[in-house]
Motif scaffolding. Structure first.
Motif, short mmCIF file in Angstrom:
data_model
loop_
_atom_site.label_atom_id
_atom_site.label_comp_id
_atom_site.label_asym_id
_atom_site.label_seq_id
_atom_site.Cartn_x
_atom_site.Cartn_y
_atom_site.Cartn_z
N ALA A 136 5.61 3.43 -5.81
CA ALA A 136 4.90 2.15 -5.84
C ALA A 136 3.40 2.33 -5.65
N ARG A 137 3.00 3.34 -4.94
CA ARG A 137 1.57 3.50 -4.62
C ARG A 137 0.73 3.89 -5.81
N VAL A 138 1.37 4.30 -6.94
CA VAL A 138 0.58 4.69 -8.11
C VAL A 138 0.81 3.79 -9.32
N SER A 139 1.90 3.04 -9.33
CA SER A 139 2.14 2.15 -10.47
C SER A 139 1.36 0.85 -10.27
N SER A 140 0.99 0.20 -11.36
CA SER A 140 0.16 -1.01 -11.24
C SER A 140 0.90 -2.14 -10.53
N ALA A 141 2.10 -2.47 -10.99
CA ALA A 141 2.85 -3.53 -10.32
C ALA A 141 3.26 -3.11 -8.92
N GLY A 142 3.52 -1.81 -8.73
CA GLY A 142 3.86 -1.33 -7.39
C GLY A 142 2.73 -1.56 -6.41
N LYS A 143 1.51 -1.21 -6.81
CA LYS A 143 0.36 -1.45 -5.94
C LYS A 143 0.16 -2.94 -5.70
N ALA A 144 0.38 -3.74 -6.74
CA ALA A 144 0.23 -5.19 -6.58
C ALA A 144 1.23 -5.73 -5.57
N MET A 145 2.47 -5.24 -5.62
CA MET A 145 3.48 -5.69 -4.67
C MET A 145 3.17 -5.22 -3.26
N LEU A 146 2.77 -3.97 -3.11
CA LEU A 146 2.42 -3.46 -1.79
C LEU A 146 1.27 -4.25 -1.17
N SER A 147 0.36 -4.72 -2.00
CA SER A 147 -0.84 -5.38 -1.50
C SER A 147 -0.56 -6.71 -0.81
N VAL A 148 0.62 -7.31 -1.06
CA VAL A 148 0.91 -8.60 -0.46
C VAL A 148 1.98 -8.51 0.64
N LEU A 149 2.40 -7.29 1.00
CA LEU A 149 3.37 -7.13 2.08
C LEU A 149 2.70 -7.39 3.43
N ASP A 150 3.51 -7.83 4.40
CA ASP A 150 2.97 -7.95 5.76
C ASP A 150 2.85 -6.55 6.37
N ASP A 151 2.22 -6.46 7.53
CA ASP A 151 1.90 -5.16 8.12
C ASP A 151 3.13 -4.31 8.35
N ASP A 152 4.21 -4.90 8.87
CA ASP A 152 5.41 -4.13 9.17
C ASP A 152 6.07 -3.60 7.90
N ALA A 153 6.17 -4.45 6.89
CA ALA A 153 6.80 -4.03 5.64
C ALA A 153 5.97 -2.95 4.95
#
Length: 245
Positions: A136-153
């Motif tokens: 997720a950290r390198v794919s475009s949608a993966g980064k987009a999804m990670l960017s809206v997670l809360d701190d714990d997730a």
């Protein structure tokens, strides 16, 4: 991105993809499986029968097939068929408007997994990625999804990284939040560029959509227009998901 083997056995590939779909999308009938694979109902029935025989699938009393004992624990809390059905018409419109391929993805641990691809009709295009997974950290949608997670997730999703890499990813995600989109410019595959944004759904769950194109057609001058189309598609998917609840 893994390349399809040159010696791929189509029947094996179909069976494995079908097992993935049972995990990702939940229970389905023979006709559903045939439609998703693009095969005849008789072929789908034979594939499902073999998955049942090997415990990758099981059949309910209502004749629907679901992920079997060997896949228990892998299924999602909410069947992704709901997400896919809500997103498909909007993804198709996105492809019609941009003339590039569009993807729907979900976050599974630290991976971004492709739920569905709508291919554009241009001869040179990005093909179907359904069932594939990328960090997720390198794919475009993966980064987009990670960017809206809360701190714990987010901490859980990045737990497997070394501290220096984790800090680097967190810095990149701050830029994604500020910009409103994420870019993957040949980070996962040479000659491929993708732009992704998040889609919020189902009790705080997050999905992602991306436009993927040959790098030769990518132009930074066109990014604002592509991002505008992606955000419009994401909001339309969210409205359709809300209407299903």
């Amino acid at each position: 991105m893994k390349n399809r083997p040159s010696y791929a056995v189509e029947s094996v590939d179909n069976a494995l993809l079908l097992a993935q779909l049972l995990v990702l999308e939940g229970p389905m009938r023979v006709t559903d499986a045939a439609t998703r694979l693009g095969v005849s109902p008789s072929t789908a029935h034979r594939l499902l029968a073999m998955l049942v025989y090997r415990d990758f699938a099981e059949q309910d009393a209502d004749k629907r097939y679901r992920a079997g004992p060997l896949l228990h624990g892998s299924t999602t809390a909410v069947p992704l068929s709901v997400l896919r059905q809500a997103a498909l018409p909007h993804l198709q419109r996105l492809v019609d408007r941009t003339e590039e391929s569009a993807n729907l993805l979900v976050l599974t641990g630290d991976e971004a997994r492709f739920v569905h691809t709508v291919e554009c009709e241009r001869p040179l295009r990005v093909g179907d990625r359904t069932g594939k997974a990328l960090p997720a950290r390198v794919s475009s949608a993966g980064k987009a999804m990670l960017s809206v997670l809360d701190d714990d997730a987010l901490a859980a999703a990045l737990a497997g990284l070394e501290p220096t890499e984790r800090a680097k990813v967190r810095r990149a995600l701050r830029a994604v939040r500020q910009n409103g989109f994420a870019l993957n410019n040949e980070q996962t595959e040479t000659g491929l560029t993708a732009i992704g944004v998040p889609v919020r759904w189902a009790d705080g769950m997050v999905a992602g959509i991306s436009l993927a194109m040959p790098t030769a057609r990518f132009s930074r001058d066109r990014v604002p227009g592509w991002v505008h189309e992606l955000h419009g598609c994401a909001r339309a998917i969210e409205r359709s998901l809300s209407a299903t609840n």
